[in-house]
Motif scaffolding. Structure first.
Motif, PDB file in Angstrom:
ATOM      1  N   GLU A  18       0.829  -1.201   0.000  1.00  0.00           N
ATOM      2  CA  GLU A  18       0.000   0.000   0.000  1.00  0.00           C
ATOM      3  C   GLU A  18       0.867   1.256   0.000  1.00  0.00           C
ATOM      4  N   GLU A  22       0.746   4.147  -2.884  1.00  0.00           N
ATOM      5  CA  GLU A  22       0.581   5.577  -2.650  1.00  0.00           C
ATOM      6  C   GLU A  22       1.748   6.376  -3.234  1.00  0.00           C
ATOM      7  N   SER A 136      -2.281   7.020   4.047  1.00  0.00           N
ATOM      8  CA  SER A 136      -3.457   7.855   4.246  1.00  0.00           C
ATOM      9  C   SER A 136      -4.731   7.086   3.918  1.00  0.00           C
ATOM     10  N   SER A 137      -4.564   5.853   3.371  1.00  0.00           N
ATOM     11  CA  SER A 137      -5.703   5.013   3.047  1.00  0.00           C
ATOM     12  C   SER A 137      -5.231   3.561   3.043  1.00  0.00           C
ATOM     13  N   ARG A 141     -12.004  -1.043   3.341  1.00  0.00           N
ATOM     14  CA  ARG A 141     -12.726   0.194   3.621  1.00  0.00           C
ATOM     15  C   ARG A 141     -13.043   0.396   5.102  1.00  0.00           C
ATOM     16  N   ALA A 144      -7.898  -1.075   8.644  1.00  0.00           N
ATOM     17  CA  ALA A 144      -6.597  -0.809   8.031  1.00  0.00           C
ATOM     18  C   ALA A 144      -5.485  -1.399   8.887  1.00  0.00           C
ATOM     19  N   LYS A 182      -5.119  10.326   9.998  1.00  0.00           N
ATOM     20  CA  LYS A 182      -5.377  10.311   8.552  1.00  0.00           C
ATOM     21  C   LYS A 182      -6.318   9.172   8.180  1.00  0.00           C
ATOM     22  N   LEU A 183      -6.085   8.005   8.754  1.00  0.00           N
ATOM     23  CA  LEU A 183      -6.920   6.845   8.437  1.00  0.00           C
ATOM     24  C   LEU A 183      -8.346   7.040   8.938  1.00  0.00           C
ATOM     25  N   ALA A 186     -10.159   9.175   6.612  1.00  0.00           N
ATOM     26  CA  ALA A 186     -10.463   8.440   5.377  1.00  0.00           C
ATOM     27  C   ALA A 186     -11.614   7.454   5.557  1.00  0.00           C
ATOM     28  N   PHE A 188     -11.806   4.904   8.107  1.00  0.00           N
ATOM     29  CA  PHE A 188     -11.501   3.640   8.781  1.00  0.00           C
ATOM     30  C   PHE A 188     -11.891   3.725  10.254  1.00  0.00           C
TER      31      PHE A 188
END
Length: 428
Positions: A18, A22, A136-137, A141, A144, A182-183, A186, A188
């Motif tokens: 991941e 990114e 950041s992702s 969905r 994480a 950040k997650l 997004a 999570f």
């Protein structure tokens, strides 16, 4: 360019894939599925077993055969541990170690420019610091992974991972909290903290694994925090008390067992015996209601006699794991166990695997059936064939009949039955 990604191995590898995804996107490239047309593919290899190496070689050949004009990029643990073998895979245009995943984009762009094969494998050093970029992702969905530790100083006699990953190094706490924020933004709601030797987080520094858990739990929007694989002898009473104090902590403990026989554990250079492990499981179950104890079990280790296997089988039976990953010992050159006497035949390892898997599955079924009749909170993640699926805090899989996926929602579910490796329920 359009770049695809193919990952073998553990959650750490998935996280690093991941991070590379990114990095490519940030550089202006487009990430695509490996089933779509692409200009380049990144194969992130595993080397924990000989089978992992075989799958890596197979993947390189497959992508070259199906995509003759694409840039084939091979990286990961297999490259780092067995660089000569990786270099010999001529179908790979770029062969790069795992000391710095951020460099992969530059290698791909350089090859696209001049077409000259790239081979770059740098050895891990004692001075090396944690350098995997934050995310950041993530592909999932609702849940994480967050890599917070790398490397291992354990040197179990069967394991090549210290060679592939280097010494222990940890992600700074401020970066952990920042990434969790950040997650959360997004979307999570659950984060799983992972590492090569997760319980060594903070080794040599003024922090420990509980500090990392606290940092993530402090973030608004994060509702669950789970831990990856744990070394039993690092789990102190003080650590358990701190985890218990965190309302967001999920009581699933993946305690790596490897063998339920003391003689075998000693040859493996594991740092505990079955008495310690048994007592730890008892303490966890006394402290955490409905705790799930999951594990890894190796069969057919060098010198494992039928009597030793019988001890291991009985230990697994009496412990009652919620889930167990069973695998046969795989000889890895460069490890102490490679030259140990008493190597078990492939056929015998297959037979022992079958018996151990049957025992583990029975334990899992018994664990799931104990949930029947209870109401549990389920974080829903996927939906197909008229069912929504998710997981409880102790990572029991639950299915409910529903036309809605409920993805990302945490709902109360009354468990009505259990089948195979899953609970069936109704949303309350």
């Amino acid at each position: 360019m359009k770049v695809a990604f193919y990952t073998l191995g553990c959650k750490v590898n998935q996280y690093e894939t991941e991070a590379m995804r990114e990095a490519f996107i940030s550089a202006g490239h487009i990430a695509v599925p490996d089933s779509a047309p692409f200009d380049a593919v990144v194969i992130n290899s595993c080397t924990v077993t000989a089978e992992s190496d075989r799958k890596t070689r197979q993947a390189v050949r497959h992508f070259r055969r199906e995509n003759p004009d694409a840039i084939i990029i091979l990286t990961g643990c297999m490259v780092q541990a067995f660089s000569d073998e990786a270099k010999a895979l001529c179908d790979a245009d770029i062969v790069a170690g795992n000391t710095d995943v951020k460099k992969i984009v530059g290698y791909a762009e350089k090859f696209a420019s001049d077409g000259e094969r790239i081979f770059e494998v740098s050895e891990h050093t004692k001075e090396e610091r944690f350098n995997t970029p934050s995310l950041s992702s993530f592909a999932e969905r609702t849940r994480a992974y967050m890599k917070i530790e790398d490397g291992c100083d354990r040197f179990c006699t069967y394991c090549i991972i210290p060679t592939a990953r280097g010494r222990v190094r940890s992600k700074p706490l401020e970066e952990i909290k920042s990434e969790a924020e950040k997650l959360s933004k997004a979307g999570f709601v659950e984060i799983v903290l992972v590492g090569i030797n997760l319980t060594s987080f903070g080794l040599g520094e003024d922090m420990d694994l509980c500090d990392a858990v606290d940092a993530v739990c402090s973030v608004e929007g994060i509702k669950r925090v789970r831990l990856g694989s744990l070394e039993p002898d690092h789990m102190s009473d003080e650590m358990l008390k701190r985890l218990k104090a965190q309302e967001k902590f999920c009581p699933q403990f993946h305690l790596s067992l490897q063998s339920g026989c003391d003689e075998t554990l000693k040859r493996m250079n594991r740092h505990y015996d079955t008495a310690f492990y048994r007592d730890l499981v008892s303490r966890i179950r006394n402290m955490f209601a409905d705790a799930a104890i999951t594990t890894d079990i190796m069969v057919g280790f060098a010198g494992e006699t039928p009597e030793e296997f019988a001890k291991s089988l009985e230990f697994v039976r009496e412990t009652g794991f919620a889930k167990a990953h069973v695998f046969a010992y795989s000889r890895r050159s460069g490890t102490v166990a490679y030259g140990l006497p008493g190597q078990v035949s492939r056929s015998e390892k297959a037979e022992r695997s079958k018996r151990m898997i049957e025992t583990a599955q029975k334990s899992e079924s018994e664990f799931l059936n104990r949930v029947v009749g209870k109401t549990v909170a389920v974080l829903f993640e996927t939906a197909h064939s008229g069912f929504a699926e998710g997981y409880t805090v102790n990572y029991s899989r639950v299915k409910v009949k529903s036309d809605d996926s409920h993805c990302g929602e945490i709902l109360n579910v009354k468990i009505t039955s259990a089948e195979n490796d899953c609970c069936i329920g109704e949303i309350i």
